[in-house]
Design a protein around this motif. Structure first.
Motif, PDB file in Angstrom:
ATOM      1  N   ASP A  40       0.549  20.683  -2.997  1.00  0.00           N
ATOM      2  CA  ASP A  40      -0.897  20.803  -3.144  1.00  0.00           C
ATOM      3  C   ASP A  40      -1.273  21.728  -4.291  1.00  0.00           C
ATOM      4  O   ASP A  40      -2.381  21.646  -4.818  1.00  0.00           O
ATOM      5  CB  ASP A  40      -1.531  21.302  -1.833  1.00  0.00           C
ATOM      6  N   LYS A  41      -0.380  22.636  -4.690  1.00  0.00           N
ATOM      7  CA  LYS A  41      -0.631  23.476  -5.857  1.00  0.00           C
ATOM      8  C   LYS A  41      -0.216  22.776  -7.142  1.00  0.00           C
ATOM      9  O   LYS A  41      -0.932  22.823  -8.140  1.00  0.00           O
ATOM     10  CB  LYS A  41       0.119  24.806  -5.728  1.00  0.00           C
ATOM     11  N   THR A  42       0.951  22.142  -7.138  1.00  0.00           N
ATOM     12  CA  THR A  42       1.443  21.515  -8.366  1.00  0.00           C
ATOM     13  C   THR A  42       0.651  20.270  -8.728  1.00  0.00           C
ATOM     14  O   THR A  42       0.630  19.854  -9.883  1.00  0.00           O
ATOM     15  CB  THR A  42       2.921  21.100  -8.240  1.00  0.00           C
ATOM     16  N   GLY A  43       0.013  19.671  -7.738  1.00  0.00           N
ATOM     17  CA  GLY A  43      -0.697  18.420  -7.990  1.00  0.00           C
ATOM     18  C   GLY A  43       0.190  17.215  -7.812  1.00  0.00           C
ATOM     19  O   GLY A  43      -0.032  16.179  -8.453  1.00  0.00           O
ATOM     20  N   GLY A  44       1.195  17.329  -6.944  1.00  0.00           N
ATOM     21  CA  GLY A  44       1.999  16.162  -6.611  1.00  0.00           C
ATOM     22  C   GLY A  44       3.482  16.349  -6.828  1.00  0.00           C
ATOM     23  O   GLY A  44       3.947  17.359  -7.375  1.00  0.00           O
TER      24      GLY A  44
ATOM     25  N   SER B 192       3.281  14.780   8.793  1.00  0.00           N
ATOM     26  CA  SER B 192       4.541  14.420   8.139  1.00  0.00           C
ATOM     27  C   SER B 192       4.325  13.703   6.814  1.00  0.00           C
ATOM     28  O   SER B 192       5.221  13.698   5.960  1.00  0.00           O
ATOM     29  CB  SER B 192       5.371  13.526   9.060  1.00  0.00           C
ATOM     30  N   LEU B 193       3.157  13.097   6.618  1.00  0.00           N
ATOM     31  CA  LEU B 193       2.909  12.411   5.353  1.00  0.00           C
ATOM     32  C   LEU B 193       2.865  13.411   4.201  1.00  0.00           C
ATOM     33  O   LEU B 193       3.237  13.069   3.077  1.00  0.00           O
ATOM     34  CB  LEU B 193       1.601  11.613   5.433  1.00  0.00           C
ATOM     35  N   SER B 194       2.446  14.636   4.463  1.00  0.00           N
ATOM     36  CA  SER B 194       2.482  15.688   3.441  1.00  0.00           C
ATOM     37  C   SER B 194       3.892  16.226   3.230  1.00  0.00           C
ATOM     38  O   SER B 194       4.260  16.610   2.114  1.00  0.00           O
ATOM     39  CB  SER B 194       1.565  16.851   3.830  1.00  0.00           C
ATOM     40  N   MET B 195       4.679  16.282   4.301  1.00  0.00           N
ATOM     41  CA  MET B 195       6.019  16.868   4.219  1.00  0.00           C
ATOM     42  C   MET B 195       7.023  15.944   3.545  1.00  0.00           C
ATOM     43  O   MET B 195       7.964  16.396   2.887  1.00  0.00           O
ATOM     44  CB  MET B 195       6.550  17.201   5.623  1.00  0.00           C
TER      45      MET B 195
ATOM     46  N   ASN C 117      -2.426  15.618  -5.936  1.00  0.00           N
ATOM     47  CA  ASN C 117      -1.241  15.497  -5.090  1.00  0.00           C
ATOM     48  C   ASN C 117      -1.281  14.219  -4.261  1.00  0.00           C
ATOM     49  O   ASN C 117      -0.309  13.457  -4.232  1.00  0.00           O
ATOM     50  CB  ASN C 117      -1.130  16.714  -4.168  1.00  0.00           C
ATOM     51  N   ALA C 118      -2.386  13.980  -3.570  1.00  0.00           N
ATOM     52  CA  ALA C 118      -2.472  12.800  -2.718  1.00  0.00           C
ATOM     53  C   ALA C 118      -2.313  11.520  -3.529  1.00  0.00           C
ATOM     54  O   ALA C 118      -1.611  10.586  -3.115  1.00  0.00           O
ATOM     55  CB  ALA C 118      -3.795  12.786  -1.957  1.00  0.00           C
ATOM     56  N   LEU C 119      -2.945  11.471  -4.697  1.00  0.00           N
ATOM     57  CA  LEU C 119      -2.841  10.263  -5.526  1.00  0.00           C
ATOM     58  C   LEU C 119      -1.438  10.105  -6.102  1.00  0.00           C
ATOM     59  O   LEU C 119      -0.894   8.992  -6.152  1.00  0.00           O
ATOM     60  CB  LEU C 119      -3.876  10.318  -6.648  1.00  0.00           C
ATOM     61  N   ASP C 120      -0.853  11.194  -6.563  1.00  0.00           N
ATOM     62  CA  ASP C 120       0.497  11.142  -7.122  1.00  0.00           C
ATOM     63  C   ASP C 120       1.497  10.639  -6.078  1.00  0.00           C
ATOM     64  O   ASP C 120       2.347   9.783  -6.367  1.00  0.00           O
ATOM     65  CB  ASP C 120       0.904  12.530  -7.611  1.00  0.00           C
ATOM     66  N   CYS C 121       1.391  11.158  -4.861  1.00  0.00           N
ATOM     67  CA  CYS C 121       2.324  10.745  -3.804  1.00  0.00           C
ATOM     68  C   CYS C 121       2.053   9.312  -3.361  1.00  0.00           C
ATOM     69  O   CYS C 121       2.990   8.576  -3.021  1.00  0.00           O
ATOM     70  CB  CYS C 121       2.242  11.708  -2.628  1.00  0.00           C
ATOM     71  N   ALA C 122       0.787   8.909  -3.366  1.00  0.00           N
ATOM     72  CA  ALA C 122       0.472   7.523  -3.027  1.00  0.00           C
ATOM     73  C   ALA C 122       1.037   6.559  -4.069  1.00  0.00           C
ATOM     74  O   ALA C 122       1.580   5.499  -3.725  1.00  0.00           O
ATOM     75  CB  ALA C 122      -1.039   7.344  -2.908  1.00  0.00           C
TER      76      ALA C 122
ATOM     77  N   THR D 230       0.830  -1.206   0.000  1.00  0.00           N
ATOM     78  CA  THR D 230       0.000   0.000   0.000  1.00  0.00           C
ATOM     79  C   THR D 230       0.862   1.253   0.000  1.00  0.00           C
ATOM     80  O   THR D 230       1.789   1.379   0.809  1.00  0.00           O
ATOM     81  CB  THR D 230      -0.929   0.038   1.236  1.00  0.00           C
ATOM     82  N   GLY D 231       0.566   2.158  -0.906  1.00  0.00           N
ATOM     83  CA  GLY D 231       1.216   3.465  -0.955  1.00  0.00           C
ATOM     84  C   GLY D 231       0.262   4.527  -0.441  1.00  0.00           C
ATOM     85  O   GLY D 231      -0.946   4.460  -0.687  1.00  0.00           O
ATOM     86  N   ARG D 232       0.824   5.520   0.261  1.00  0.00           N
ATOM     87  CA  ARG D 232      -0.012   6.554   0.883  1.00  0.00           C
ATOM     88  C   ARG D 232       0.387   7.949   0.411  1.00  0.00           C
ATOM     89  O   ARG D 232       1.561   8.218   0.155  1.00  0.00           O
ATOM     90  CB  ARG D 232       0.117   6.510   2.401  1.00  0.00           C
ATOM     91  N   GLY D 233      -0.604   8.813   0.365  1.00  0.00           N
ATOM     92  CA  GLY D 233      -0.366  10.221   0.085  1.00  0.00           C
ATOM     93  C   GLY D 233      -1.371  11.065   0.837  1.00  0.00           C
ATOM     94  O   GLY D 233      -2.495  10.611   1.104  1.00  0.00           O
ATOM     95  N   GLU D 234      -0.981  12.284   1.176  1.00  0.00           N
ATOM     96  CA  GLU D 234      -1.854  13.192   1.928  1.00  0.00           C
ATOM     97  C   GLU D 234      -1.887  14.543   1.248  1.00  0.00           C
ATOM     98  O   GLU D 234      -0.866  15.007   0.719  1.00  0.00           O
ATOM     99  CB  GLU D 234      -1.327  13.342   3.361  1.00  0.00           C
ATOM    100  N   CYS D 235      -3.041  15.181   1.276  1.00  0.00           N
ATOM    101  CA  CYS D 235      -3.156  16.523   0.716  1.00  0.00           C
ATOM    102  C   CYS D 235      -3.988  17.395   1.648  1.00  0.00           C
ATOM    103  O   CYS D 235      -4.682  16.899   2.546  1.00  0.00           O
ATOM    104  CB  CYS D 235      -3.786  16.494  -0.677  1.00  0.00           C
TER     105      CYS D 235
END
Length: 331
Positions: free
Chosen positions: A252-256, A283-286, A94-99, A45-50
């Motif tokens: 969050d502006k660039t979309g990931g 920290s998941l966002s950072m 952003n959240a999906l890209d980081c996940a 599982t991969g995670r991302g936060e926005c």
């Protein structure tokens, strides 16, 4: 022949109490509302936060819906690169890209920076934010943080010259960044720039409203000026020439991370200094932003320091020094 297992998407809204309150020119809040995406495949599982940004009309509920709408394309194999065209820049992507980046790293058993051919992140110094308030209140808050090497001061329009003078007196040794969050006007610009220069400020973020910042090209800038609300992704860079000296990249502006890395490369090629910024979040966002921080002149990733608590396996902060993420957190 073994078929590739499909991807499944899970999303949720989370609320994280802020330690005290966080105040900028557009208002105050007492909690950080984040949206988390988890993409699973083959037992990994991969995670991302926005953080949805009200300034751009984003809400947690609409962001959640935008992410959930991608469940079927993800199940059919939509990858991180195809995602860039499938969604517009913003918090949901952003959240999906980081996940997907996290999933890619976990599936390969490697750190994401190795897969992307980027330098491994190293510890760096982050700014620490002082919320907007009266000069006396800001001086009091600044005095408590005066041991930190870099402070980011939220300003808000009338009285900003007094605020910045009070802050400088309370923290004579700290480097100062100020963030007006679009609150200055063309009439107040020169006086506020002069007050910042007198206080030894090293950077001013978004002094004028986005779309109404032409005066920056006509006035002598005694302090470097950084675009925040005026810049989003690579497409917005060219129009900033002559008005700004630096750009604040926020995932969050660039979309990931994918677009943020490309944007940082493009901005440096044009001649802009790089600032990596954040919303108030965990920290998941950072963690993904730490890859941008390696080439940034200014790092502002203090979001977790402003929360009452962080998530498990959060980034390590030693004073203002921030350390790269463990694989248990992200990447």
């Amino acid at each position: 022949m073994t078929s590739t297992p499909s991807r499944t998407l899970s999303t949720r809204i989370e609320r994280w109490p802020i330690a005290g309150s966080f105040t900028i020119s557009r208002g105050a809040k007492t909690e950080a509302v984040t949206v988390v995406a988890e993409v699973s495949q083959g037992g990994v599982t991969g995670r991302g936060e926005c953080v949805p940004y009200p300034r751009y009309g984003e809400t947690p509920e609409a962001t959640l819906q935008a992410m959930q709408a991608m469940a079927e394309p993800l199940a059919r194999g939509l990858d991180r690169i195809a995602l860039q065209a499938a969604m517009r820049p913003g918090a949901a992507r952003n959240a999906l890209d980081c996940a997907l980046s996290d999933l890619e790293a976990k599936a390969a058993g490697q750190r994401i920076w190795n897969l992307l051919g980027r330098p491994a992140p190293t510890p760096c110094t982050t700014a620490y934010t002082i919320s907007l308030g009266t000069p006396a209140a800001m001086a009091e808050a600044t005095a408590r943080a005066a041991h930190r090497p870099l402070l980011k001061i939220k300003l808000g329009g009338d009285g900003d010259s007094e605020r910045i003078a009070a802050v400088r007196k309370a923290a004579p040794k700290s480097e100062l960044i100020v963030d007006a969050n679009e609150a200055w006007t063309e009439d107040s610009l020169a006086a506020n720039l002069a007050a910042c220069a007198d206080a030894g400020v090293i950077l001013i973020e978004q002094p004028l409203p986005a779309g109404n910042d032409e005066a920056l090209a006509r006035i002598k800038r005694p302090v470097a000026v950084c675009a925040d609300e005026s810049v989003h992704d690579r497409a917005s860079l060219e129009g900033l020439r002559g008005r700004y000296d630096a750009v604040n990249i926020k995932l969050d502006k660039t979309g990931g991370l994918t677009e943020a890395l490309a944007m940082a490369d493009a901005a440096r090629a044009i001649g802009f200094e790089i600032m990596i910024g954040c919303m108030v979040a965990t920290s998941l966002s950072m963690a993904p932003a730490m890859l941008i921080a390696q080439a940034a002149r200014f790092v502002d990733l203090d979001g977790p320091l402003l929360l009452a608590r962080d998530r498990d396996h959060g980034l390590r902060y030693d004073g203002s020094m921030i350390y790269p993420p463990d694989a248990a957190l992200w990447g």
